[in-house]
Design an enzyme around this catalytic site. Structure first.
Site, mmCIF file in Angstrom:
data_model
loop_
_atom_site.group_PDB
_atom_site.id
_atom_site.type_symbol
_atom_site.label_atom_id
_atom_site.label_comp_id
_atom_site.label_asym_id
_atom_site.label_seq_id
_atom_site.Cartn_x
_atom_site.Cartn_y
_atom_site.Cartn_z
ATOM 1 N N ASP B 36 33.496 -17.417 16.597
ATOM 2 C CA ASP B 36 33.013 -18.331 15.259
ATOM 3 C C ASP B 36 31.530 -17.577 14.832
ATOM 4 O OD1 ASP B 36 34.942 -19.857 15.523
ATOM 5 O OD2 ASP B 36 33.981 -21.882 16.019
ATOM 6 N N ASP B 278 27.361 -12.691 -36.072
ATOM 7 C CA ASP B 278 28.195 -11.746 -35.319
ATOM 8 C C ASP B 278 28.846 -12.648 -34.128
ATOM 9 O OD1 ASP B 278 28.703 -8.937 -34.232
ATOM 10 O OD2 ASP B 278 27.924 -9.956 -32.325
ATOM 11 N N GLY B 413 31.983 -8.952 -31.807
ATOM 12 C CA GLY B 413 32.327 -9.717 -33.039
ATOM 13 C C GLY B 413 32.662 -8.274 -33.893
ATOM 14 N N LEU B 414 31.699 -7.332 -34.061
ATOM 15 C CA LEU B 414 31.874 -6.326 -35.101
ATOM 16 C C LEU B 414 32.995 -5.343 -34.422
ATOM 17 C CD1 LEU B 414 30.397 -5.612 -37.636
ATOM 18 C CD2 LEU B 414 28.964 -4.210 -36.391
#
Lengths: 427, 508
Positions: B36, B278, B413-414
């Site tokens: 453990d 954008d 975006g662009l």
């Protein structure tokens, strides 16, 4: 180029004093072996019957959120199972059926016992027999225990291979397969070994475990076996029970270890020295060449091994004999004296060997000894680095191909890289 | 019995370790079998902690079971006290020790150590890591908190409760929120459990109110303090711009302050970045969200209100918080996915075909496998979730971090516009390698389309040709959607008509 080709010195100081300790152990349990065993046996599935801790351990030790879909899983026992509200055998059958439906590619299923399954005395042997009957011949179901109360780390592999031995095929018409190599090796090392054995005239060599469930090596009374790993106590016993005969040997780590290992085989089969030489000399020389730069960096450096995989003693032999390092303390979780006789014999006089662990006391000894390199588990490495020690994670020595001539340089580099890094860093 | 290939949470004693490791001067004695101790590496490797967790494991073995495991526990606890000299101790059992019923609490009490010893009952076969952390923190607070010393309480004082070791961005969230509160003129009395000592825990009741940063770990303790010390607590988790604003308003009310100054002083770039043209392409992006309850619910709000996404799936592995997540999903017209089986999550993601996955490291793997962009928003943690740079999720800076880390995996975006404009350009298609790699570069292997074509017929050649005119980065999706559309309508042969019918259908 003609480098010295030494025979291993026999005898030596086999009466090295052993410090036995018990207390907190900073080692993995045997379930961890699943991480490499499932990569090795490519159509086997490992089903741990245990708790959420078991599942968490394996995914943490594997260090991953597994790629595609792993060939291991945990059947997590819950309170309903413990309270007897559900029929635990039926539950296990249900889980196995679901699993095998999902994975029709699985040919061998290991039910792996854990601490909780051992404590509640769940009979996985009976379950394996029952499930084997249900799913035969498509899937063979075996069982072993990887529980922490019974096994440390590599003992899980030992238990797994020991469970495989009785199911290895017995050849027909009285044929006796001459040689078996026991212990999971990386595929690359296994292939190299196979080629070297063939060059020595041993073309029928079985490797346990094989890469698939259907190709496990045949064993017959009289088959001789070499151990490729030092932690195979139970596997050796199971092989002895099948009538196989152990070839005592050092372990194939580094140039000397590997040559000593092959020499044990040629001695056992009465193969000539010249044949041994022809098959191994080039590899031996390459290994020494590859280790040379590491030896320059490591010679005279003091090294401290915390217990982890039982590979510590052969590794200490390797770093002292072949890299000129000075082992300060060699910790091992369990000392398998019989199989390690040749390795212990070659440790430098005065090396302290410790078996078991009380991690706090061992850390005290390590701090007092101020070694140049500490080989330890992942739980200790960063804290020791923060204290100013240079460390090597021991788990990498288990997960990386280190056996044989062509890996000797890589093995040496595992020890030199942390020191190399220290000298490079300017921050 | 549950088949588990991978688990989002560890067992409850791992939660207790996250509390113990976060604190100073507290030691955890854990009755546990050999093995453990693996849990130490979570802290030393994943979080790169430079010290071992303050945990002593009894490490019992099979041969001890017939003997005296109770004695083993007592020795371990006494030795741990002698060696580490903690100011307080927590004691408990891991899953196996729970079965042997040694009663660590009673055994530790019998040792009569000169420090507070807090027993933990963490049912391993029933509960999980976050519950274990919450319960442990609650027991520590309950065991140590002292009645207020002075009669006067500074109304502008608070505690920050919840940050732990191995928490998702807790270190940086805490820095951000402390800065925010101090900027408002509020004194931070105690932060706990992260870096708190047992003495700090004693002083918790001195503050006027509690900021509960992570309900998963601190709500239980917060409620107890509310009941017993009349300390109100915050209910808003400041992840995202709007939530941070709501948090400021809530805190200001609790402290009797005017929120306007703080709201004016603080600000995030997220609102403007989101409004800039954008970002138009972010509109209606379909996102799937899965994580712990707090981060999943916060993500859903940010996705919808602050980035203009459409949330198509929301879920959590935190069963304790299933109710609020169900409510949040319902408000979005969804049914929440409450599960700790990642295969179920994977199936849901595959079914929903989102354009962005916000999840844990496991969802990152799922998304990678299925070919969707992904950002990680929640524990379970990975070494990557402890970046060297300052990277909070909370507060205004956290909103900036979130904007970047969610938007960057998407096509910018662009770029998307350019791809549309030039999609027939000879260099601008899926067969051309990226220009910066030179002419010799091989094109990256396309992800195999995970398609189920209709039973018979399939694609008519001219439809297949038309499909090739669709930009490569959405072609797989167009193919899947069209095939699904055809299958659902029993269309055997996909024609150009089918392709555009499907397009019209899915763009509704």
């Amino acid at each position: 180029m003609n480098l010295p080709f030494r025979a291993p010195s026999s005898g030596g100081c086999n009466d090295i004093p052993i410090l036995r300790e018990r207390g907190q152990r900073e080692v993995f349990c045997g379930l961890t072996g699943i991480v490499w065993l499932h990569r090795k046996i490519q159509d086997a599935f490992f089903l741990v019957v245990g708790s959420r801790t078991c599942a968490h351990l394996i995914q943490s030790a594997a260090g991953v959120m597994i790629f595609a879909e792993p060939r291991f899983a945990t059947a997590i026992i819950d309170e309903r199972d413990l309270a007897g509200l559900s029929e635990i055998d039926a539950e296990l059958d249900r889980v196995v059926n679901r699993l095998l439906e999902r994975r029709p590619d699985i040919k061998m299923l290991f039910l792996v016992g854990s601490c909780p399954s051992e404590v509640i005395k769940l009979d996985l042997k009976r379950a394996a027999a029952r499930l084997s009957q249900t799913h035969s011949p498509k899937v063979r179901v075996l069982n072993y225990s990887g529980s922490g109360i019974e096994t440390t780390f590599t003992q899980g592999e030992d238990a797994c291979l020991a469970a495989l031995v009785p199911f290895s095929p017995l050849p027909a018409n009285g044929y006796v397969p001459p040689l078996l190599v026991a212990g999971a090796l990386s595929d690359v090392a296994e292939d190299q070994f196979r080629r070297i054995f063939a060059d020595m005239g041993l073309s029928d060599v079985g490797f346990l475990p094989a890469r698939t469930a259907g190709t496990m090596p045949a064993i017959a009374p009289g088959t001789r076996y070499l151990l490729a790993q030092p932690f195979l106590n139970d596997t050796a016993r199971a092989l002895d029970e099948r009538g196989a005969i152990h070839i005592p040997a050092p372990f194939p780590l580094g140039a000397e270890g590997t040559t000593g290992w092959f020499r044990a085989a040629t001695d056992a089969f009465g193969i000539s020295e010249s044949k041994l030489r022809a098959a191994t000399e080039a590899g031996h020389i390459r290994a020494r060449l590859a280790m040379e730069p590491q030896r320059e960096m490591l010679a005279g450096k003091r090294i401290f091994f915390f217990p982890d995989s039982q590979l510590e003693i052969p590794l200490a032999r390797f770093v002292s004999q072949e890299l000129g390092m000075e082992p300060v303390e060699v910790g091992t979780p369990y000392l398998q004296r019989a199989h390690l006789a040749q390795e212990i014999g070659q440790l430098p006089a005065g090396t302290m060997v410790s078996e078991g662990q009380d991690v706090e006391k061992q850390l005290d000894r390590c701090r007092a000894a101020k070694p140049d390199l500490v080989v330890c588990g992942l739980g200790l490495a960063n804290p020791l680095e923060a204290e100013g020690f240079t460390t090597k994670w021991s788990i990498e020595l288990v997960f990386t191909p280190i056996h044989g001539y062509e890996q000797a340089g890589d093995l040496a580099r595992l020890f030199s890289r942390p020191l190399d890094r220290r000298t490079r860093l300017g921050v | 019995m549950q088949l588990t290939l991978w688990t989002y949470e560890g067992p409850p004693h791992i939660g207790a370790m996250r509390i113990a490791t976060a604190m100073d001067g507290l030691h955890y004695v854990l009755h546990a079998p050999q093995g453990d101790t693996y849990a130490d590496l979570l802290f030393t490797m994943i979080e790169r902690r430079n010290a071992r967790p303050p945990v002593t494991y009894t490490t019992f073995q099979a041969r001890d079971l017939g003997g005296d495991t109770a004695e083993l526990f007592k020795t371990a606890a006494a030795d741990a006290y002698a060696r580490f000299k903690p100011k307080a101790m927590i004691v408990g059992a891991s899953c196996t020790a729970e079965l042997i019923q040694d009663d660590p609490g009673g055994l530790a009490k019998a040792l009569a150590l000169p420090i507070p010893v807090i027993p933990l009952e963490l049912p391993s076969y029933q509960k999980k890591e976050n519950w274990g952390a919450a319960e442990t923190f609650y027991q520590i607070v309950r065991g140590l908190a002292q009645p207020r010393r002075g009669a006067e309480v500074n109304p502008r004082s608070c505690n920050i409760l919840g940050p732990t070791a191995l928490g998702f961005r807790h270190r940086d969230d805490l820095a951000e929120i402390v800065k925010l509160l101090e900027g408002m003129g509020i004194a931070v009395n105690v932060v706990a459990p992260l870096d708190a000592t047992p003495d700090d825990i004693r002083r918790i009741p001195d503050a006027a109110f509690n900021v509960v940063l992570y309900p998963e770990t601190a709500e239980t303790a917060g409620r107890w303090l509310e009941r017993n010390f009349k300390q109100p607590m915050t209910s808003v988790v400041p992840i995202g711009v709007s939530a941070t604003r709501d948090f400021i308003a809530q805190v200001a009310k609790l402290a009797g302050l005017d929120a306007d100054a703080a709201l004016k002083a603080g600000g995030s770039r997220l609102p403007w970045y989101s409004r800039s043209v954008d970002s138009t392409y972010l509109t209606g992006k379909r996102v799937f969200i899965f994580g712990d309850a707090t981060h999943a619910m916060a993500a859903a709000r940010i996705a919808r209100e602050e980035l203009g996404f459409e949330v198509v799936g929301l879920g959590t592995y935190s069963r304790e918080f299933a109710r609020p997540v169900r409510e949040a999903a319902q408000k979005l017209g969804l049914e929440a996915l409450i599960t700790d089986d990642y295969l179920e999550v994977e199936a849901k993601v595959a079914e929903l075909q989102p354009e962005l996955v916000l999840g844990t490291q496991m969802e990152r793997h799922i998304a990678k496998k299925l070919g969707f962009p992904c950002a990680v928003i929640s524990a379970p943690v990975h070494v990557q979730d402890f970046p060297a740079r300052y990277s909070p999720q909370m507060g205004f800076e956290g909103a900036n971090v979130i904007f970047d880390s969610w938007v960057h995996p998407l096509m910018m975006g662009l770029e998307e516009h350019l791809l549309h404009m030039f999609r027939n350009d000879f260099e601008f298609n899926d067969k051309a390698a990226a220009s910066h790699l030179g002419h010799g570069a091989a094109k990256p292997a396309a992800a195999p389309a995970n398609s189920t074509p209709p039973a018979q017929g399939g694609w008519a050649p001219e439809a297949e040709k038309e499909l090739q005119k669709v930009p490569f980065f959405v072609r797989g999706k167009a193919r899947r959607n069209t095939e699904r559309f055809a299958t659902e309508r029993g269309i055997n042969l996909i024609t150009i008509e089918t392709l555009y019918d499907a397009k019209a259908h899915y763009s509704r």
